[in-house]
Design a protein around this motif. Structure first.
Motif, PDB file in Angstrom:
ATOM      1  N   GLU A 146       0.699  -1.279  -0.058  1.00 54.74           N
ATOM      2  CA  GLU A 146      -0.091  -0.102  -0.158  1.00 54.74           C
ATOM      3  C   GLU A 146       0.856   1.381  -0.014  1.00 54.74           C
ATOM      4  N   ALA A 147       1.906   1.423   0.824  1.00 56.03           N
ATOM      5  CA  ALA A 147       2.544   2.434   0.759  1.00 56.03           C
ATOM      6  C   ALA A 147       3.403   2.866  -0.463  1.00 56.03           C
ATOM      7  N   LYS A 148       3.939   1.921  -1.200  1.00 54.77           N
ATOM      8  CA  LYS A 148       4.589   2.075  -2.415  1.00 54.77           C
ATOM      9  C   LYS A 148       3.416   2.846  -3.397  1.00 54.77           C
ATOM     10  N   ILE A 149       2.299   2.059  -3.380  1.00 49.14           N
ATOM     11  CA  ILE A 149       1.276   2.380  -4.746  1.00 49.14           C
ATOM     12  C   ILE A 149       0.758   3.802  -4.051  1.00 49.14           C
ATOM     13  N   LEU A 150       0.744   4.118  -2.941  1.00 49.72           N
ATOM     14  CA  LEU A 150       0.446   5.662  -2.496  1.00 49.72           C
ATOM     15  C   LEU A 150       1.529   6.360  -2.694  1.00 49.72           C
ATOM     16  N   GLU A 151       2.794   6.127  -2.660  1.00 51.97           N
ATOM     17  CA  GLU A 151       3.789   7.059  -3.255  1.00 51.97           C
ATOM     18  C   GLU A 151       3.823   7.159  -4.711  1.00 51.97           C
ATOM     19  N   ALA A 152       3.553   6.478  -5.543  1.00 53.02           N
ATOM     20  CA  ALA A 152       3.304   6.355  -6.861  1.00 53.02           C
ATOM     21  C   ALA A 152       2.215   7.411  -7.242  1.00 53.02           C
ATOM     22  N   LEU A 153       0.979   7.081  -6.587  1.00 50.16           N
ATOM     23  CA  LEU A 153       0.048   7.910  -7.082  1.00 50.16           C
ATOM     24  C   LEU A 153       0.090   9.451  -6.352  1.00 50.16           C
ATOM     25  N   GLU A 154       0.932   9.603  -5.368  1.00 51.15           N
ATOM     26  CA  GLU A 154       1.129  10.802  -5.067  1.00 51.15           C
ATOM     27  C   GLU A 154       2.275  11.548  -6.276  1.00 51.15           C
ATOM     28  N   CYS A 155       3.209  10.922  -6.919  1.00 55.45           N
ATOM     29  CA  CYS A 155       3.905  11.294  -8.030  1.00 55.45           C
ATOM     30  C   CYS A 155       2.879  11.984  -9.016  1.00 55.45           C
ATOM     31  N   TRP A 156       2.009  11.063  -9.146  1.00 57.98           N
ATOM     32  CA  TRP A 156       0.998  11.195 -10.490  1.00 57.98           C
ATOM     33  C   TRP A 156       0.037  12.505  -9.984  1.00 57.98           C
ATOM     34  N   SER A 157      -0.086  12.708  -8.602  1.00 59.17           N
ATOM     35  CA  SER A 157      -1.116  13.864  -8.102  1.00 59.17           C
ATOM     36  C   SER A 157      -0.232  15.243  -8.420  1.00 59.17           C
ATOM     37  N   GLU A 158       1.090  15.007  -8.229  1.00 60.68           N
ATOM     38  CA  GLU A 158       1.721  16.348  -8.268  1.00 60.68           C
ATOM     39  C   GLU A 158       1.931  16.458  -9.918  1.00 60.68           C
ATOM     40  N   ALA A 159       1.917  15.554 -10.650  1.00 59.02           N
ATOM     41  CA  ALA A 159       2.180  15.557 -12.066  1.00 59.02           C
ATOM     42  C   ALA A 159       1.177  16.570 -12.670  1.00 59.02           C
ATOM     43  N   ILE A 160      -0.205  16.183 -12.070  1.00 60.93           N
ATOM     44  CA  ILE A 160      -1.331  16.934 -12.976  1.00 60.93           C
ATOM     45  C   ILE A 160      -1.464  18.334 -12.490  1.00 60.93           C
ATOM     46  N   ARG A 161      -0.613  18.727 -11.353  1.00 60.30           N
ATOM     47  CA  ARG A 161      -0.488  20.185 -10.961  1.00 60.30           C
ATOM     48  C   ARG A 161       0.295  21.132 -11.723  1.00 60.30           C
ATOM     49  N   SER A 162       1.136  20.182 -12.452  1.00 59.65           N
ATOM     50  CA  SER A 162       1.877  20.924 -13.405  1.00 59.65           C
ATOM     51  C   SER A 162       1.339  21.123 -14.844  1.00 59.65           C
ATOM     52  N   LEU A 163       0.349  20.513 -15.057  1.00 58.98           N
ATOM     53  CA  LEU A 163      -0.428  20.590 -16.473  1.00 58.98           C
ATOM     54  C   LEU A 163      -0.914  21.933 -16.998  1.00 58.98           C
ATOM     55  N   PRO A 164      -0.553  22.752 -17.610  1.00 62.22           N
ATOM     56  CA  PRO A 164      -1.016  23.670 -18.455  1.00 62.22           C
ATOM     57  C   PRO A 164      -2.242  23.456 -19.205  1.00 62.22           C
ATOM     58  N   ALA A 165      -3.491  23.831 -18.497  1.00 62.33           N
ATOM     59  CA  ALA A 165      -4.672  23.517 -19.009  1.00 62.33           C
ATOM     60  C   ALA A 165      -5.231  24.549 -20.303  1.00 62.33           C
TER      61      ALA A 165
END
Length: 700
Positions: A472-491
């Protein structure tokens, strides 16, 4: 290892409501848990209606399919699970589950609440991977109603299995795009049958109007016109819960001097665009009269119809004009406001972009939403939000959902805050891209049923439900990387209507304009192959695209790096079940989308410079760079090709159907070959042309 799928084969997976045989026999029951075992009896109220009966059948199917437990339900005698309907208990759809060694009692305000109580038990057992329910009391009540969604199976098509998934997600309403009686945007649909089937799952049905209004409400023929459209719809289908009205889909020939009476797609005079926006894109003062006319027609057949007025299309309009219209809305009309769109975002010093459409990159709420929500609160208007909380947006076309729980949590917190500040009470949870059950929709269900934004423990349970125990911890870490990724998207529109909408099938060319839809099977297309989309429109409250581009490219490179990191973490897991393989596959597809967008930006710069090149040396360098981009993009397409073969949901949109499937990617490869071997070669020949070489060639 995932297997290759046929086109639309994802619907077979989507049609499976309950996972097969997920019980782990090695898991021992704790002392404070109740075992649900073979022979279980579910006692229903004597007057149980369709909603309870449907939910009880679903529950017994879950027990048998997922837990290998046989059960039945009855209306007499005792049972291990007892359902009680008590209208005095709390509010709409509320339920309480009380569990002890003797059994389970579900007390609900109504049948929809009782159904949600049974779905809650399914969620608990799925996360436990065993038919065990902990002793204690759990109470839930929805914070929002309606919670509306479009179909993720096919536009306007809702098989019973999909209705079941929508109900399990805690939603209570669906939307069907309506052009006439039994006529959806996609074709013939038996509306009364849909209303009847949806009701059994505790779901209301809203008509999302595509009636083009051809009469002003003051015109002599207005009554007959609106009776023939909205009147006939509600006369023949009185079970519709309500209707959603949005400017670009309905419009009307306004008499407001600030707007044009022509529809947006034909708003020109003598071929020259009008200097006034159409009523489709402006908050015309006489929308009040139009709504009053609709009320007079619709209420004859359904006095309680929920008439929902969506202000999406004039988010760019003057604040005062928007607020004046809201203050003058007729009574009983519900106001729907988009939550985050139109917000300006700083890319650099004095360099701004404006969010083009629905996006997860910004949690919200935006200033547009706040400006209208404040007036709704002031006037006591029922307020809904287009919040995308079903799990998807228009950030990346062709993905089933955006697996970024950290950023979705920020959106949910903002929605809860809007509930407290502005009396927000209803949600539209998606638009044309439809609903797909996911870890996001399960998280949102928990938040919107409890009001809690402390979801860490619930997220762990959701991850166990889908991906098993121990990582679970590793999966949450990966999903948090993706959460941070979407914050960089220029919409921006360039992204949302370009490479991000079409995916890696997005077209590249030096000389021509090639649409990704190379045949006629791509319906309702919202993808452009031109970059940038525009600079001079009513939506251009931002820097010119050329000024924005370097900043956007830098943000996309950050986004890609974070997506890469998340994929690396998930790839490193030792035990990957099928759901995890689909998640990783989705992660790699998102990488391909972002890579294509970066290449599209690079390509735009090269093509633009080639148009003003002044020296042979400069032209030679630019053409070398163009060829390098084509080579990079070819590798990106080749990487995407197996991804869409393994998951036929990728590259598909309910409104547009496939915009990035194997056929379109193979077409893209042919296009790239043509650009490299023909277009670039021709450009090189022009750039290197000399009269000496020409004369020598003539004498060969």
């Amino acid at each position: 290892m995932l297997k290759e799928e046929r086109r639309f084969q994802f619907r077979e997976r989507l049609s499976q409501v309950h996972p097969t045989d997920i019980r782990d026999e090695s898991i021992a029951k704790a002392a404070d848990e109740l075992l649900l075992d073979d022979g279980l009896i579910i006692r229903l109220p004597n007057d149980a209606g369709d909603v309870i009966l449907t939910a009880a059948r679903d529950f017994t199917d879950f027990l048998f399919t997922s837990m290998n437990v046989s059960a039945r339900f009855a209306k007499k005698g005792s049972g291990e699970i007892t359902l009680i309907i008590d209208p005095a208990y709390k509010t709409y759809k509320a339920f309480r589950v009380e569990t002890n060694a003797a059994g389970i009692v579900i007390t609900a305000h109504d049948e929809r609440g009782a159904a949600q109580g049974l779905f809650y038990l399914e969620d608990v057992m799925s996360a436990r991977h065993a038919p065990y329910i902990p002793h204690g009391i759990t109470e839930r009540a929805p914070l929002f109603s309606p919670r509306m969604t479009h179909s993720g199976f096919m536009l306007d098509e809702f098989p019973d299995s999909h209705l079941a998934q929508i109900a399990h997600a805690g939603m209570d309403a669906i939307l069907v795009m309506t052009c006439g009686v039994d006529e959806s945007l996609w074709g013939y649909t038996d509306f009364n049958d849909l209303i009847c089937r949806a009701a059994k799952w505790g779901l209301d049905v809203y008509a999302y109007s595509y009636y083009r209004s051809k009469c002003h409400p003051d015109d002599p023929g207005a009554d007959a016109h609106y009776q023939s459209t909205y009147g006939e719809l509600f006369r023949q289908c009185p079970g519709f819960k309500g209707v959603v009205l949005v400017g670009e889909s309905v419009g009307f020939p306004t008499k407001d001097p600030n707007a044009s009476p022509l529809p947006y797609y034909d708003n020109n005079i003598g071929g020259i665009p009008s200097d006034k926006p159409s009523a489709d894109f402006w908050p015309c003062a006489d929308y009040r009269e139009w709504l009053i006319k609709l009320q007079s027609i619709i209420y004859k057949y359904n006095p309680d119809a929920d008439i929902v007025f969506w202000t999406y299309n004039w988010g760019y309009a003057d604040r005062k004009a928007r607020q004046d219209l809201i203050r003058n809305l007729p009574e009983k009309v519900s106001l729907l406001v988009t939550f985050e769109t139109f917000e300006p975002v700083a890319l650099g010093d004095n360099v701004y972009e404006q969010m083009y459409d629905y996006t997860l990159s910004y949690a919200g709420p935006g200033h547009y939403f706040i400006s209208e929500a404040e007036v709704a609160r002031e006037c006591g208007i029922r307020l809904y939000a287009m919040a995308n909380t079903g799990g998807n947006t228009w950030d990346m076309g062709g993905v089933p959902y955006e697996p970024m729980p950290g950023q979705w949590l920020n959106r949910a917190r903002a929605v809860l805050e809007a509930r407290e500040k502005y009396n927000l009470c209803g949600l539209m949870e998606c638009h044309q891209y439809g609903f797909t059950p996911s870890i996001i929709s399960e998280m949102m269900k928990y938040i919107f049923d409890t009001g809690s934004d402390c979801v860490e423990d619930e997220l762990v349970r959701i991850i166990r439900r889908h991906y098993g125990f121990g990582q679970e911890a590793k999966i949450l870490e990966a999903l948090e990387c993706w959460s941070e990724a979407i914050r960089s998207l220029p919409a921006s529109g360039e992204n949302q209507c370009g490479a991000f909408r079409g995916g890696p099938s997005f077209a590249f060319s030096l000389a021509g304009k090639y649409m990704i839809s190379f045949d006629k099977s791509c319906k309702g297309r919202f993808v452009t192959s031109k970059y940038p989309v525009h600079n001079a429109t009513h939506q251009a409250n931002m820097a010119l695209s050329g000024v924005r581009l370097p900043y956007e490219k830098q943000r996309l490179e950050t986004m890609l790096s974070l997506l890469n990191r998340g994929c690396e973490i998930l790839e490193s897991l030792c035990d990957k079940n099928t759901e995890m393989l689909y998640l990783i596959n989705l992660g790699h597809y998102m990488e391909c989308i972002v890579t294509c967008a970066i290449n599209a930006m690079r390509w735009h710069v090269v093509v633009t410079k080639l148009n003003i090149v002044t020296t042979v040396e400069e032209g030679r360098a630019l053409l070398d760079e163009a060829e390098a981009i084509i080579i990079d993009e070819r590798a990106n397409v080749l990487r995407a090709l197996p991804l869409v073969k393994y998951d036929s949901r990728l590259g598909w949109d309910p409104r547009m159907e496939y915009v990035c499937d194997p056929a379109r990617l193979e077409w893209k490869l042919k296009l790239l070959d043509y650009v490299q071997n023909t277009e670039i070669r021709q450009y090189r020949a022009s750039n290197e042309f000399t009269i000496e070489a020409y004369n020598a060639k003539q004498h060969d």
